[in-house]
Design a protein around this motif. Structure first.
Motif, short mmCIF file in Angstrom:
data_model
loop_
_atom_site.label_atom_id
_atom_site.label_comp_id
_atom_site.label_asym_id
_atom_site.label_seq_id
_atom_site.Cartn_x
_atom_site.Cartn_y
_atom_site.Cartn_z
N GLN A 1 0.83 -1.21 0.00
CA GLN A 1 0.00 0.00 0.00
C GLN A 1 0.86 1.26 0.00
N THR A 2 2.00 1.21 0.67
CA THR A 2 2.91 2.35 0.68
C THR A 2 4.34 1.81 0.56
N ALA A 3 5.26 2.72 0.32
CA ALA A 3 6.67 2.32 0.23
C ALA A 3 7.17 1.81 1.58
N ASN A 4 6.50 2.19 2.66
CA ASN A 4 6.91 1.74 3.99
C ASN A 4 6.34 0.37 4.35
N ASP A 5 5.62 -0.21 3.43
CA ASP A 5 4.89 -1.45 3.72
C ASP A 5 5.22 -2.48 2.64
N PRO A 6 6.53 -2.76 2.46
CA PRO A 6 6.93 -3.58 1.32
C PRO A 6 6.64 -5.07 1.53
N VAL A 7 6.57 -5.79 0.43
CA VAL A 7 6.58 -7.25 0.46
C VAL A 7 8.04 -7.67 0.25
N ASP A 8 8.54 -8.61 1.05
CA ASP A 8 9.97 -8.94 0.97
C ASP A 8 10.31 -9.59 -0.36
N ALA A 9 11.58 -9.51 -0.70
CA ALA A 9 12.04 -9.92 -2.04
C ALA A 9 11.80 -11.40 -2.30
N THR A 10 11.93 -12.22 -1.29
CA THR A 10 11.73 -13.67 -1.48
C THR A 10 10.28 -13.97 -1.86
N THR A 11 9.36 -13.31 -1.15
CA THR A 11 7.94 -13.52 -1.45
C THR A 11 7.60 -13.01 -2.84
N MET A 12 8.17 -11.86 -3.21
CA MET A 12 7.92 -11.33 -4.56
C MET A 12 8.44 -12.31 -5.61
N ARG A 13 9.59 -12.87 -5.36
CA ARG A 13 10.15 -13.84 -6.31
C ARG A 13 9.25 -15.08 -6.41
N SER A 14 8.75 -15.53 -5.28
CA SER A 14 7.84 -16.69 -5.30
C SER A 14 6.58 -16.39 -6.11
N ALA A 15 6.03 -15.19 -5.89
CA ALA A 15 4.82 -14.81 -6.60
C ALA A 15 5.09 -14.72 -8.10
N TYR A 16 6.26 -14.17 -8.45
CA TYR A 16 6.65 -14.11 -9.86
C TYR A 16 6.70 -15.50 -10.46
N ASP A 17 7.32 -16.42 -9.73
CA ASP A 17 7.45 -17.80 -10.23
C ASP A 17 6.08 -18.48 -10.36
N VAL A 18 5.22 -18.22 -9.40
CA VAL A 18 3.87 -18.78 -9.49
C VAL A 18 3.18 -18.28 -10.77
N GLY A 19 3.27 -16.99 -11.03
CA GLY A 19 2.65 -16.44 -12.24
C GLY A 19 3.24 -17.07 -13.49
#
Lengths: 184, 184, 184, 184
Positions: free
Chosen positions: C13-31
């Motif tokens: 929602q904001t730059a102060n509320d990031p999703v961590d890089a590992t989770t982003m990578r997992s989501a990318y791989d799922v897609g």
């Protein structure tokens, strides 16, 4: 269980977009007569027809409910007893239109026409106040067989000329569960 | 991002409630022309106009999306690629009507009129196929100034006489984000 | 008819509320894996997990759909092909959660937990990526019999440890219409 | 304007799926105390906790409102004064959860957890009756910092051990608009 009468009609979105005094007076009288008859007034909680009907009901000692488009209960008019902020925007029209025992339509723009289509599709009785302007006057000439919103004839739309007759038809339809048009 | 064109119009709820062959052919042609133009067809997924438009799009190699009233994807017509069962009943009309870049209206009963009011209130461009029956023909004479659903003039409703013209106006409105009525 | 896989998870929602890089990578791989397997990715169209899954799908040549809370299609992330602005706010969660053939859950705050409850109540299969944080990790220890959201046992919630396994379970459940948990 | 207190908790869908007598008694007492305190009870109108809370309120002279999933008002329990058939299925959870001034949670399965997530996301105060079973007991150990549904800390979820304390906290939160957890 209490009888619920929805009142749908034109909002006043800005000071430049007023509802005329005669229509406001009619809406006030409808609210008053519903309250006197023991019914609960249900509206979208905003200005114009919604405000006038709620005020009429309150000043006659009745109970009023409103479904707000926003989550901000401060946007309700001051004549609402029980306010439900829905956060659903215009989608909250569903609640007033299909949730009540009968619906009274007074004047109205596009949002009111939207509510009429919802009530009709669900077989909820609607009584329209003739001469109140907007879609209340525009719709009658283009109805199927003068009474229906389409050839499925789900439920007849009723019309009456005075607040007294409109409220009487609405209560009769609410009690019978039948078509208000059959009581004229 | 792909251009989405909603198609709203009469369902065939029973065999006794058919959509006439000319209207079905028009809906088919609209679907075909939208697909040829690179647009995605979005409908309510049921029969009648929704089926014909989806079939036209599929047979021209296009992509079709549908929002079903029920949770049962088996109720979708066989020409839908991406089906969303919503479980929202008629409230799913919101999605077709306000979710697309432009909406094409062909014939139509109460549900179609409901979708027209939703699209208008949200400023989504609607193009109506003249001569297709139902509310597509009934609505024009009672519009405010011949073009609007109320005096707020949120967006002009456009009318055209052929599938070709309807689709051309819808694409133009989708691209400009403007009023389809201004392109006639 | 195409197979639709919903991906639910934490927004940024904001730059102060990031999703961590590992989770982003997992989501990318799922897609990416869903696209490779021929599925359509469906999300809420915003940032974080929704963006990463859509990007993964797009960069693998897949098709992506999104249901936005607002009416403003400019709020969609740039990896969405077909965007539906709903104007329903958080109520649009219903569409991703119950409209797809199967749902994959990655990390997630309160909105993701909301979507899990919707999918479960409608019997939609959900596969959770273990180790992705938030409710994806918090929910497993408090499930009824380790698999259900309540004693009605509507459908087992499945868990897997890698994007590969999560996607395989989701496709299997989507195809069988059965419980993903039974395929582990 | 009247104070509205939503009561969410387990339904009895079948005779084989009862709510235990202690929980029913607690729900009854909550309804009674809300009515005594001048509040309006709002529920989903069905059985179990919803019925008991409505009965308690009615027998103490209070007013009760219900939002039904179906369009059939005969499905409401006999202790509802104002019934709104919504036709929205489980999507009607939105109304009870976000429309009230405060929400009381008693026991509960997946539907109740769904309503908790909706209330939290909209910042509506929720007070949970400890020891009432289901998600009322399962949720506390897995909250963020023991009080929040996610790291955004939208509003603290409060817990209390008796109907008296639960109702007192709910009224306090309804009046202040603040977090019920801060009043313990």
């Amino acid at each position: 269980m209490l009888t619920t009468i929805g009142v749908i009609g034109k909002n006043e979105q800005t000071a430049n977009d007023p509802v005329d005094a005669t229509t406001m007076r009619s809406a006030y009288d409808v609210g008053r007569l519903v309250a006197t008859g023991g019914g609960v007034i249900v509206t979208g909680g905003m200005g114009g027809v919604m405000l006038a009907a709620s005020q009429g009901a309150k000043e006659a000692g009745g109970l009023t409910v409103a479904f707000l488009p926003s989550m901000d209960r401060a946007t309700a008019n001051p004549f609402v007893d029980i306010v439900f902020p829905t956060g659903l925007g215009r989608a909250r029209n569903l609640l007033t239109a299909r949730g009540c025992d009968a619906v009274i339509m007074i004047g109205g723009g596009c949002g009111t026409l939207n509510e009429l289509t919802i009530a009709y599709a669900d077989g909820r009785p609607v009584v329209v106040l003739r001469g109140s302007g907007g879609w209340s006057d525009r719709i009658e000439p283009v109805l199927y067989e003068g009474r229906y919103l389409d050839e499925r004839k789900t439920i007849a739309v009723a019309f009456a000329d005075t607040p007294e007759d409109v409220v009487a038809l609405a209560f009769a339809a609410a009690k019978s569960g039948g078509e208000p048009g059959q009581h004229i």
